[in-house]
Design a protein around this motif. Structure first.
Motif, mmCIF file in Angstrom:
data_model
loop_
_atom_site.group_PDB
_atom_site.id
_atom_site.type_symbol
_atom_site.label_atom_id
_atom_site.label_comp_id
_atom_site.label_asym_id
_atom_site.label_seq_id
_atom_site.Cartn_x
_atom_site.Cartn_y
_atom_site.Cartn_z
ATOM 1 N N PHE A 227 -12.052 -31.754 24.638
ATOM 2 C CA PHE A 227 -11.608 -32.539 23.486
ATOM 3 C C PHE A 227 -10.387 -31.901 22.830
ATOM 4 O O PHE A 227 -9.397 -32.551 22.543
ATOM 5 C CB PHE A 227 -12.735 -32.683 22.468
ATOM 6 C CG PHE A 227 -12.293 -33.384 21.210
ATOM 7 C CD1 PHE A 227 -12.111 -34.758 21.197
ATOM 8 C CD2 PHE A 227 -12.030 -32.664 20.058
ATOM 9 C CE1 PHE A 227 -11.683 -35.408 20.048
ATOM 10 C CE2 PHE A 227 -11.604 -33.302 18.902
ATOM 11 C CZ PHE A 227 -11.429 -34.684 18.898
ATOM 12 N N GLN B 160 -7.238 -32.224 24.861
ATOM 13 C CA GLN B 160 -6.727 -33.584 24.916
ATOM 14 C C GLN B 160 -6.130 -34.010 23.576
ATOM 15 O O GLN B 160 -5.194 -34.785 23.531
ATOM 16 C CB GLN B 160 -7.850 -34.542 25.297
ATOM 17 C CG GLN B 160 -7.373 -35.976 25.415
ATOM 18 C CD GLN B 160 -8.496 -36.926 25.766
ATOM 19 O OE1 GLN B 160 -9.662 -36.583 25.658
ATOM 20 N NE2 GLN B 160 -8.142 -38.113 26.181
ATOM 21 N N THR B 161 -6.608 -33.499 22.492
ATOM 22 C CA THR B 161 -6.194 -33.942 21.167
ATOM 23 C C THR B 161 -4.688 -33.851 20.932
ATOM 24 O O THR B 161 -4.099 -34.809 20.459
ATOM 25 C CB THR B 161 -6.975 -33.194 20.076
ATOM 26 O OG1 THR B 161 -8.365 -33.452 20.285
ATOM 27 C CG2 THR B 161 -6.586 -33.649 18.690
ATOM 28 N N SER C 83 -2.196 -34.124 22.954
ATOM 29 C CA SER C 83 -1.535 -35.196 23.697
ATOM 30 C C SER C 83 -1.771 -36.542 23.030
ATOM 31 O O SER C 83 -0.855 -37.348 22.902
ATOM 32 C CB SER C 83 -2.043 -35.217 25.137
ATOM 33 O OG SER C 83 -1.493 -36.321 25.811
ATOM 34 N N VAL C 84 -2.984 -36.802 22.623
ATOM 35 C CA VAL C 84 -3.316 -38.051 21.941
ATOM 36 C C VAL C 84 -2.549 -38.137 20.630
ATOM 37 O O VAL C 84 -1.958 -39.160 20.302
ATOM 38 C CB VAL C 84 -4.842 -38.164 21.708
ATOM 39 C CG1 VAL C 84 -5.176 -39.336 20.815
ATOM 40 C CG2 VAL C 84 -5.571 -38.274 23.039
ATOM 41 N N ALA C 85 -2.525 -37.049 19.880
ATOM 42 C CA ALA C 85 -1.801 -37.024 18.605
ATOM 43 C C ALA C 85 -0.305 -37.204 18.830
ATOM 44 O O ALA C 85 0.352 -37.931 18.085
ATOM 45 C CB ALA C 85 -2.074 -35.720 17.871
ATOM 46 N N ASP C 86 0.238 -36.554 19.856
ATOM 47 C CA ASP C 86 1.665 -36.700 20.156
ATOM 48 C C ASP C 86 2.005 -38.138 20.521
ATOM 49 O O ASP C 86 3.012 -38.681 20.065
ATOM 50 C CB ASP C 86 2.087 -35.763 21.287
ATOM 51 C CG ASP C 86 2.136 -34.305 20.858
ATOM 52 O OD1 ASP C 86 2.104 -34.032 19.642
ATOM 53 O OD2 ASP C 86 2.212 -33.437 21.748
ATOM 54 N N ASP C 87 1.168 -38.763 21.340
ATOM 55 C CA ASP C 87 1.407 -40.155 21.718
ATOM 56 C C ASP C 87 1.337 -41.073 20.503
ATOM 57 O O ASP C 87 2.142 -41.997 20.358
ATOM 58 C CB ASP C 87 0.402 -40.617 22.779
ATOM 59 C CG ASP C 87 0.659 -39.969 24.136
ATOM 60 O OD1 ASP C 87 1.749 -39.383 24.327
ATOM 61 O OD2 ASP C 87 -0.232 -40.050 25.002
ATOM 62 N N LEU C 88 0.378 -40.828 19.628
ATOM 63 C CA LEU C 88 0.247 -41.635 18.416
ATOM 64 C C LEU C 88 1.476 -41.462 17.525
ATOM 65 O O LEU C 88 2.029 -42.430 17.006
ATOM 66 C CB LEU C 88 -1.018 -41.252 17.651
ATOM 67 C CG LEU C 88 -1.271 -42.018 16.351
ATOM 68 C CD1 LEU C 88 -1.392 -43.516 16.610
ATOM 69 C CD2 LEU C 88 -2.521 -41.491 15.663
ATOM 70 N N THR D 203 4.445 -43.309 18.996
ATOM 71 C CA THR D 203 4.286 -44.754 18.790
ATOM 72 C C THR D 203 4.591 -45.136 17.355
ATOM 73 O O THR D 203 5.313 -46.099 17.092
ATOM 74 C CB THR D 203 2.856 -45.185 19.171
ATOM 75 O OG1 THR D 203 2.628 -44.849 20.538
ATOM 76 C CG2 THR D 203 2.667 -46.675 18.990
#
Length: 190
Positions: free
Chosen positions: A20, A23-24, A26-31, A34
């Motif tokens: 977790f 992965q966080t 990368s998820v935060a960077d993508d968000l 966007t």
């Protein structure tokens, strides 16, 4: 009534938590990409740089006009024509100097998004409105169409095999423009 909840034992819990946490970002960077990429206008207020070139944003950015007396902004569809007022002033000043240095004018690439931040693609830097891409080719004597501004290829100053500088592309006028930029007190790096 009590329910027994399944509990993860040490190694499995650690592995799940590690997965977790890894992965966080990368998820935060993508968000963040966007969200910042969807903003169409700068925030109001005085100009303020927040963070660092590759990890930040800008408040109160100004837009570089698409056309000036001696510049044309490129890739307008990206909406990356925003910067700190001192950057906008630098671009306008350098472009006014270019014709006196034997260069028709400047083709201006990316600055920053309206509120800076990470971009959907390209550029790790440019997030705080203090970076600009100045193309290494003469501005044409005519105004480019919007389609040309989005499709005209970049021009390298290297030979085709990329083993040396092409003296026809790294011309004396281009060197003079680069020198003028390097001598400007507002410039930190080229």
């Amino acid at each position: 009534m009590s329910f027994m909840r399944p509990m993860l034992c040490g190694a499995a819990a650690f592995a799940l938590l590690a997965a977790f946490l890894l992965q966080t970002p990368s998820v935060a960077d993508d968000l963040a990409k966007t969200r910042f990429g969807a903003v169409e206008a700068p925030s109001k207020g005085p100009p303020r740089v927040i963070g660092y070139y590759s990890r930040g944003c800008i408040e109160g950015a100004e837009a570089l006009p698409a056309d000036g007396p001696a510049w044309q902004a490129m890739r307008l569809s990206r909406n990356r024509v925003y910067g700190h007022p001192s950057l906008i002033d630098f671009v306008e000043t350098l472009s006014r100097q270019a014709p006196g240095l034997g260069f028709n004018g400047l083709l201006i690439g990316d600055l920053s998004q309206p509120r800076g931040g990470p971009m959907l693609y390209g550029h790790t830097s440019h997030q705080v409105g203090l970076d600009v891409d100045i193309w290494l080719r003469q501005m044409p004597k005519r105004r480019l169409t919007l389609e040309e501004r989005d499709t005209l290829p970049f021009q390298s100053v290297l030979t085709a095999d990329e083993t040396a500088v092409d003296p026809d592309r790294l011309s004396a006028p281009l060197m003079m423009v680069m020198k003028a930029a390097a001598l400007d007190d507002r410039v930190e790096r080229i």
